[in-house]
Scaffold this active site. Structure first.
Site, PDB file in Angstrom:
ATOM      1  N   PHE A 146      -7.791  -6.497   3.444  1.00 52.76           N
ATOM      2  CA  PHE A 146      -6.480  -5.960   3.081  1.00 52.76           C
ATOM      3  C   PHE A 146      -6.189  -6.183   1.595  1.00 52.76           C
ATOM      4  CE2 PHE A 146      -5.902  -7.092   7.611  1.00 52.76           C
ATOM      5  CZ  PHE A 146      -5.270  -5.962   8.099  1.00 52.76           C
TER       6      PHE A 146
ATOM      7  N   HIS B  95       6.753  -9.824   0.797  1.00 50.97           N
ATOM      8  CA  HIS B  95       6.451  -8.407   1.035  1.00 50.97           C
ATOM      9  C   HIS B  95       7.085  -7.779   2.296  1.00 50.97           C
ATOM     10  CE1 HIS B  95       3.400 -10.562   3.270  1.00 50.97           C
ATOM     11  NE2 HIS B  95       2.606 -10.727   2.228  1.00 50.97           N
TER      12      HIS B  95
ATOM     13  N   ASP C 214       0.413 -17.861   2.379  1.00 53.37           N
ATOM     14  CA  ASP C 214       0.267 -16.405   2.266  1.00 53.37           C
ATOM     15  C   ASP C 214      -1.141 -15.937   2.606  1.00 53.37           C
ATOM     16  OD1 ASP C 214       1.246 -13.777   1.698  1.00 53.37           O
ATOM     17  OD2 ASP C 214      -0.076 -13.818  -0.038  1.00 53.37           O
TER      18      ASP C 214
ATOM     19  N   HIS D 137      -2.412 -12.609  -6.415  1.00 53.23           N
ATOM     20  CA  HIS D 137      -3.653 -13.291  -6.035  1.00 53.23           C
ATOM     21  C   HIS D 137      -4.610 -13.264  -7.224  1.00 53.23           C
ATOM     22  CE1 HIS D 137      -2.546 -13.476  -1.741  1.00 53.23           C
ATOM     23  NE2 HIS D 137      -1.940 -12.331  -1.990  1.00 53.23           N
TER      24      HIS D 137
ATOM     25  N   ASP E 263       2.135  -8.228  -5.180  1.00 53.98           N
ATOM     26  CA  ASP E 263       1.096  -8.655  -4.231  1.00 53.98           C
ATOM     27  C   ASP E 263      -0.275  -8.182  -4.730  1.00 53.98           C
ATOM     28  OD1 ASP E 263      -0.220  -9.774  -2.102  1.00 53.98           O
ATOM     29  OD2 ASP E 263       0.576  -8.415  -0.573  1.00 53.98           O
TER      30      ASP E 263
HETATM   31 ZN   LIG Z   1       0.942 -11.910   2.309  1.00 50.63          ZN
END
Ligand SMILES: [Zn+2]
Length: 432
Positions: free
Chosen positions: A326, A234, A154, A64, A308
């Protein structure tokens, strides 16, 4: 432009480290020379790699970068610098930006930014549904045309099975994969940690394993029906592993990834302080799930390792376990963590770990990098395997400080990263 990397350690076969020299020319790997030879380096740039491991640059197919829209968390500039420091030379970024990467314009924006401000290769994913709301498919053909390498919502699961099936059929017709964040919303409802010892001890609602595995099972059936390349994000549960194994055994084109934190941490490691640096989605699962994921990676049911990488601001993460967003950062700890916990302990060979972070992701996603063969792009990393160092979030190049690994003593720190034959980061000089 010619560069000689001299006296590097190279993993020969699976176990042996041998000394070799590598010639890089015009951005590509040109040739190898035996460690006992003395190559003519006249007029060349020379990098002394004595005592350092030479590996293909790492490939991270799940990150990200937060831009556009969340530049206070990360930018393409800061995220790619963090990646370079972690030894990554190719990264694939998720579309849950603001705006969501669901139009050709936004795909091109990410690619243009990466070209002008990034220091490693950036491959953008585009959203499956508009605004990732699960209601209407995006224009897959136009997104591919703009440079998207696959489709994913995602951050959230695609709740509607027909929507997912339509997406897969479209992606199949365009020859691109569908990458799935597997999560059934009806089973989660605002929970922050896994259903397990930690949630019971603190009286918290738990995220059950089935919330992930139900989507994995559904999607494998849809992938079988449509023939698409289906990639599971993931993986964190024993149940998901079981279903992926079954799918592979009957010839479904399913691949899967796992994150370092799901391999080295369980819910039993979460401190009682409810520190949100231990909060990510999927959550840290039970020790039994952790072992299942490790075994799945070892036997090839899970194909690749991804970070991730998910930076957030300190203020957001200070909201506590139940209210913080998260995610944790991952680039700058991934290799040292896995090298220290699995290779130095003797469970994995170095060659195994490197392949899961280089040649395997390249194979799964059809990339031309991730190898040390003449003609391949000179995407490389040098690594110091011998010096132990503490994880210091204040020294990170990512804007995020959200990691549960602060203070951990690890081995295996990158010292130099090269992309297309150009040194982009070194330990001494930082970003070049
Ligand atoms: Zn995800």
């Amino acid at each position: 432009m010619t560069t000689w990397i001299l006296n590097a350690l190279f993993v020969d076969g699976d176990r042996q480290l041998v000394k070799r020299h590598l010639k890089v020319q015009d951005g590509k790997i040109a040739e190898w020379a035996d460690g006992s030879a003395s190559p003519d380096t006249n007029g060349c740039e020379v990098i002394d790699a004595s005592g350092k491991l030479l590996s293909p640059g790492f490939i991270d197919m799940h990150v990200h970068l937060r831009e556009p829209g969340f530049e206070y968390k990360e930018t393409i500039a800061s995220g790619t610098r963090s990646a370079a420091k972690g030894g990554f030379t190719t990264i694939a970024c998720m579309p849950n930006t603001r705006p969501v990467t669901d139009t050709p314009e936004t795909v091109r924006y990410v690619l243009d930014k990466a070209a002008s401000e990034g220091v490693v290769k950036v491959l953008p994913y585009a959203a499956i549904t508009k605004n990732e709301l699960g209601r209407e498919l995006t224009d897959f053909a136009a997104l591919k045309e703009a440079g998207a390498i696959g489709f994913t919502d995602d951050g959230v699961g695609v709740q509607n099975a027909q929507m997912m099936k339509n997406a897969m059929a479209l992606a199949k017709s365009l020859g691109l994969p569908v990458i799935a964040h597997c999560e059934d919303d009806s089973l989660v409802e605002g929970a922050a940690v896994t259903e397990g010892a930690f949630s019971r001890k603190h009286g918290l609602k738990g995220i059950p394993n089935e919330s992930e595995a139900i989507h994995v099972g559904r999607d494998i059936l849809l992938a079988e029906a449509t023939g698409v390349h289906y990639h599971v994000c993931h993986v964190s549960t024993e149940q998901s592993v079981r279903l992926i194994k079954l799918g592979k055994s009957v010839g479904v084109n399913v691949t899967a990834e796992v994150c370092p934190h799901h391999l080295v941490l369980s819910d039993e490691d979460i401190p009682d302080t409810m520190d949100a640096n231990w909060k990510m989605n999927p959550p840290l699962r039970t020790p039994r799930d952790v072992e299942a994921c490790i075994r799945a990676l070892e036997e090839g049911t899970i194909d690749i390792i991804v970070t991730d990488h998910a930076p957030h601001s300190a203020e957001e993460k200070a909201r506590g376990m139940e209210r913080a967003p998260f995610g944790i950062v991952g680039f700058e700890t991934a290799f040292p963590l896995l090298y220290t916990k699995f290779v130095r302990t003797g469970r994995w060979t170095l060659g195994f770990l490197l392949s899961r972070m280089t040649s395997d992701p390249a194979r799964v996603f059809g990339l031309d990098t991730g190898k040390l063969e003449p003609g391949a792009p000179a995407d490389l990393v040098l690594i110091d395997l011998e010096n132990e160092r503490e994880v210091d979030p204040e020294a990170f190049l990512t804007r995020g400080r959200n990691t549960p690994f602060a203070g951990w003593k690890l081995y295996g720190w990158p010292t130099l990263t090269m992309v297309d034959g150009r040194v982009v980061w070194t330990e001494e000089e930082g970003i070049r």
